[in-house]
Structures are given as structure tokens and as C-alpha cells.
Design a protein around this motif. Structure first.
Motif, PDB file in Angstrom:
ATOM      1  N   SER A   6       0.854  -1.185   0.000  1.00  0.00           N
ATOM      2  CA  SER A   6       0.000   0.000   0.000  1.00  0.00           C
ATOM      3  C   SER A   6       0.891   1.237   0.000  1.00  0.00           C
ATOM      4  O   SER A   6       2.103   1.131   0.142  1.00  0.00           O
ATOM      5  CB  SER A   6      -0.890   0.003   1.244  1.00  0.00           C
ATOM      6  OG  SER A   6      -0.083   0.111   2.404  1.00  0.00           O
ATOM      7  N   GLU A   7       0.292   2.392  -0.102  1.00  0.00           N
ATOM      8  CA  GLU A   7       1.088   3.623  -0.074  1.00  0.00           C
ATOM      9  C   GLU A   7       1.780   3.797   1.260  1.00  0.00           C
ATOM     10  O   GLU A   7       2.870   4.346   1.325  1.00  0.00           O
ATOM     11  CB  GLU A   7       0.214   4.826  -0.420  1.00  0.00           C
ATOM     12  CG  GLU A   7      -0.260   4.734  -1.847  1.00  0.00           C
ATOM     13  CD  GLU A   7      -0.600   6.066  -2.453  1.00  0.00           C
ATOM     14  OE1 GLU A   7      -0.236   7.117  -1.892  1.00  0.00           O
ATOM     15  OE2 GLU A   7      -1.233   6.034  -3.515  1.00  0.00           O
ATOM     16  N   GLU A   8       1.168   3.295   2.336  1.00  0.00           N
ATOM     17  CA  GLU A   8       1.788   3.374   3.658  1.00  0.00           C
ATOM     18  C   GLU A   8       2.928   2.362   3.806  1.00  0.00           C
ATOM     19  O   GLU A   8       3.873   2.587   4.544  1.00  0.00           O
ATOM     20  CB  GLU A   8       0.756   3.122   4.768  1.00  0.00           C
ATOM     21  CG  GLU A   8      -0.344   4.157   4.876  1.00  0.00           C
ATOM     22  CD  GLU A   8      -1.420   3.974   3.800  1.00  0.00           C
ATOM     23  OE1 GLU A   8      -1.751   2.818   3.457  1.00  0.00           O
ATOM     24  OE2 GLU A   8      -1.896   5.000   3.287  1.00  0.00           O
ATOM     25  N   ASP A   9       2.796   1.235   3.133  1.00  0.00           N
ATOM     26  CA  ASP A   9       3.800   0.164   3.199  1.00  0.00           C
ATOM     27  C   ASP A   9       4.001  -0.382   1.781  1.00  0.00           C
ATOM     28  O   ASP A   9       3.401  -1.395   1.409  1.00  0.00           O
ATOM     29  CB  ASP A   9       3.327  -0.941   4.152  1.00  0.00           C
ATOM     30  CG  ASP A   9       4.421  -1.936   4.474  1.00  0.00           C
ATOM     31  OD1 ASP A   9       5.585  -1.705   4.073  1.00  0.00           O
ATOM     32  OD2 ASP A   9       4.117  -2.961   5.108  1.00  0.00           O
TER      33      ASP A   9
ATOM     34  N   GLY B   9      11.206 -13.354  -1.107  1.00  0.00           N
ATOM     35  CA  GLY B   9      10.627 -12.527  -2.155  1.00  0.00           C
ATOM     36  C   GLY B   9       9.906 -11.341  -1.578  1.00  0.00           C
ATOM     37  O   GLY B   9       9.618 -11.275  -0.380  1.00  0.00           O
ATOM     38  N   ARG B  10       9.615 -10.397  -2.446  1.00  0.00           N
ATOM     39  CA  ARG B  10       8.866  -9.221  -2.026  1.00  0.00           C
ATOM     40  C   ARG B  10       8.065  -8.686  -3.198  1.00  0.00           C
ATOM     41  O   ARG B  10       8.431  -8.870  -4.358  1.00  0.00           O
ATOM     42  CB  ARG B  10       9.789  -8.164  -1.462  1.00  0.00           C
ATOM     43  CG  ARG B  10      10.864  -7.718  -2.390  1.00  0.00           C
ATOM     44  CD  ARG B  10      11.918  -6.931  -1.660  1.00  0.00           C
ATOM     45  NE  ARG B  10      12.858  -6.371  -2.620  1.00  0.00           N
ATOM     46  CZ  ARG B  10      13.548  -5.283  -2.418  1.00  0.00           C
ATOM     47  NH1 ARG B  10      13.430  -4.632  -1.286  1.00  0.00           N
ATOM     48  NH2 ARG B  10      14.370  -4.840  -3.323  1.00  0.00           N
ATOM     49  N   ARG B  11       6.942  -8.082  -2.849  1.00  0.00           N
ATOM     50  CA  ARG B  11       6.082  -7.429  -3.824  1.00  0.00           C
ATOM     51  C   ARG B  11       6.155  -5.938  -3.536  1.00  0.00           C
ATOM     52  O   ARG B  11       6.158  -5.517  -2.380  1.00  0.00           O
ATOM     53  CB  ARG B  11       4.650  -7.931  -3.703  1.00  0.00           C
ATOM     54  CG  ARG B  11       3.733  -7.420  -4.793  1.00  0.00           C
ATOM     55  CD  ARG B  11       2.300  -7.920  -4.669  1.00  0.00           C
ATOM     56  NE  ARG B  11       2.177  -9.317  -4.361  1.00  0.00           N
ATOM     57  CZ  ARG B  11       2.158 -10.321  -5.248  1.00  0.00           C
ATOM     58  NH1 ARG B  11       2.299 -10.052  -6.527  1.00  0.00           N
ATOM     59  NH2 ARG B  11       1.997 -11.567  -4.858  1.00  0.00           N
ATOM     60  N   LEU B  12       6.193  -5.137  -4.596  1.00  0.00           N
ATOM     61  CA  LEU B  12       6.354  -3.696  -4.455  1.00  0.00           C
ATOM     62  C   LEU B  12       5.225  -2.963  -5.162  1.00  0.00           C
ATOM     63  O   LEU B  12       4.842  -3.335  -6.273  1.00  0.00           O
ATOM     64  CB  LEU B  12       7.678  -3.244  -5.088  1.00  0.00           C
ATOM     65  CG  LEU B  12       8.932  -3.944  -4.590  1.00  0.00           C
ATOM     66  CD1 LEU B  12       9.290  -5.104  -5.477  1.00  0.00           C
ATOM     67  CD2 LEU B  12      10.063  -2.985  -4.522  1.00  0.00           C
ATOM     68  N   LEU B  13       4.723  -1.934  -4.518  1.00  0.00           N
ATOM     69  CA  LEU B  13       3.754  -1.041  -5.147  1.00  0.00           C
ATOM     70  C   LEU B  13       4.525  -0.080  -6.035  1.00  0.00           C
ATOM     71  O   LEU B  13       5.428   0.624  -5.568  1.00  0.00           O
ATOM     72  CB  LEU B  13       2.971  -0.269  -4.084  1.00  0.00           C
ATOM     73  CG  LEU B  13       1.959   0.735  -4.602  1.00  0.00           C
ATOM     74  CD1 LEU B  13       0.839   0.020  -5.368  1.00  0.00           C
ATOM     75  CD2 LEU B  13       1.393   1.548  -3.444  1.00  0.00           C
TER      76      LEU B  13
END
Length: 143
Positions: free
Chosen positions: A4-7, A129-133
Motif C-alpha cells: 500500500s502507499e503506507e507500506d 521474495g517481495r512485492r512492491l507497489l
């Protein structure tokens, strides 16, 4: 959980990592020989909970016989999100006939018009792994 924009960056669990790896075709194999890093793009397939690729004789295969410890990374993106998965583990040339016959059934074809007789399997020790906005960088120097 989606970023999210916060995280804007969220970690992926191992099942999510494997699902995303299955959705891609190209990754990067990172090796180290005598303290010198090297990296190779490879097309690959996921087989169970391991990664398999084909290679010709040459530097990549030689480096794996000297030091089997590798890192493998694949990533992807769409309009809203990006992801990155890293495997740290051991790579080994597939040599047993039964394993080679099984590997021949995998949907793995070279992208270049060269013969690649050697299969390599990466057995994971760690999968992260990681997902990015995706989005614009925030103002660095607010007025």
C-alpha cells in the motif's frame, strides 16, 4: 497482503514465491569463483521446489563445478505491482540418466539456436521474495 502507499514493499511467503517463479521464464544466475562475482541470464522452469535450466559447455558450467553455491533471481511487473524472488542454494549438473530423461520432458527450450545438452538444477536453501507497489518517488526535498 498487497503493498500500500503506507507500506509499499511487502514480503512474500514461500508458496507465493514459487507461484511467481512459475509465471516467469527468465532469471539471473549469480555465481562466485575465486571471490569474483559473475552473473548469467538463463531461461528456466520450476520443477517441484527447484529451478532447472539448460546450458552448453563453457564458463557457466565450469564455474558451477568449482563453486556450487549460487543465487538465482527472477522478477516481474505489471501496471501496479512489481515482484522479486531470490533463491540461495546449490546448483548441480543433472547427471543420472533417469534425471536427464525426466528433465527432457520439462517445457524448457533454449532461446538461442545452440545445442545445450547440460541440465542444471538449483536446490534451494533459502527462498525470499517481495512485492512492491509501483509509483512515483515522493518529494525528496519538501518545500
Amino acid at each position: 497482503m498487497e503493498p500500500s502507499e503506507e507500506d509499499p514493499i511487502t514480503p512474500l511467503d514461500e508458496d507465493e514465491c514459487w507461484a511467481l517463479l512459475r509465471s516467469a521464464e527468465v532469471g539471473r544466475l549469480a555465481v562466485s569463483v575465486r571471490g569474483e562475482p559473475d552473473i548469467f541470464p538463463v531461461n528456466y522452469v520450476v520443477d517441484g521446489r527447484s529451478v532447472v535450466f539448460r546450458t552448453a559447455e563453457g564458463a557457466k558450467l565450469l564455474e558451477l563445478t568449482i563453486n556450487s553455491r549460487v543465487a538465482f533471481e527472477a522478477d516481474g511487473w505489471d501496471e501496479r505491482f512489481a515482484w522479486s524472488v531470490v533463491i540461495k542454494g546449490a546448483a548441480r549438473r543433472v547427471e543420472r540418466e533417469v534425471e536427464i530423461l525426466r528433465a527432457d520432458t520439462l517445457p524448457l527450450r533454449p532461446w538461442t539456436a545452440t545445442l545445450k545438452y547440460n541440465y542444471v538444477r538449483i536446490e534451494p536453501g533459502e527462498v525470499t521474495g517481495r512485492r512492491l507497489l509501483r509509483g512515483e518517488e515522493p518529494e525528496r526535498y519538501p518545500v
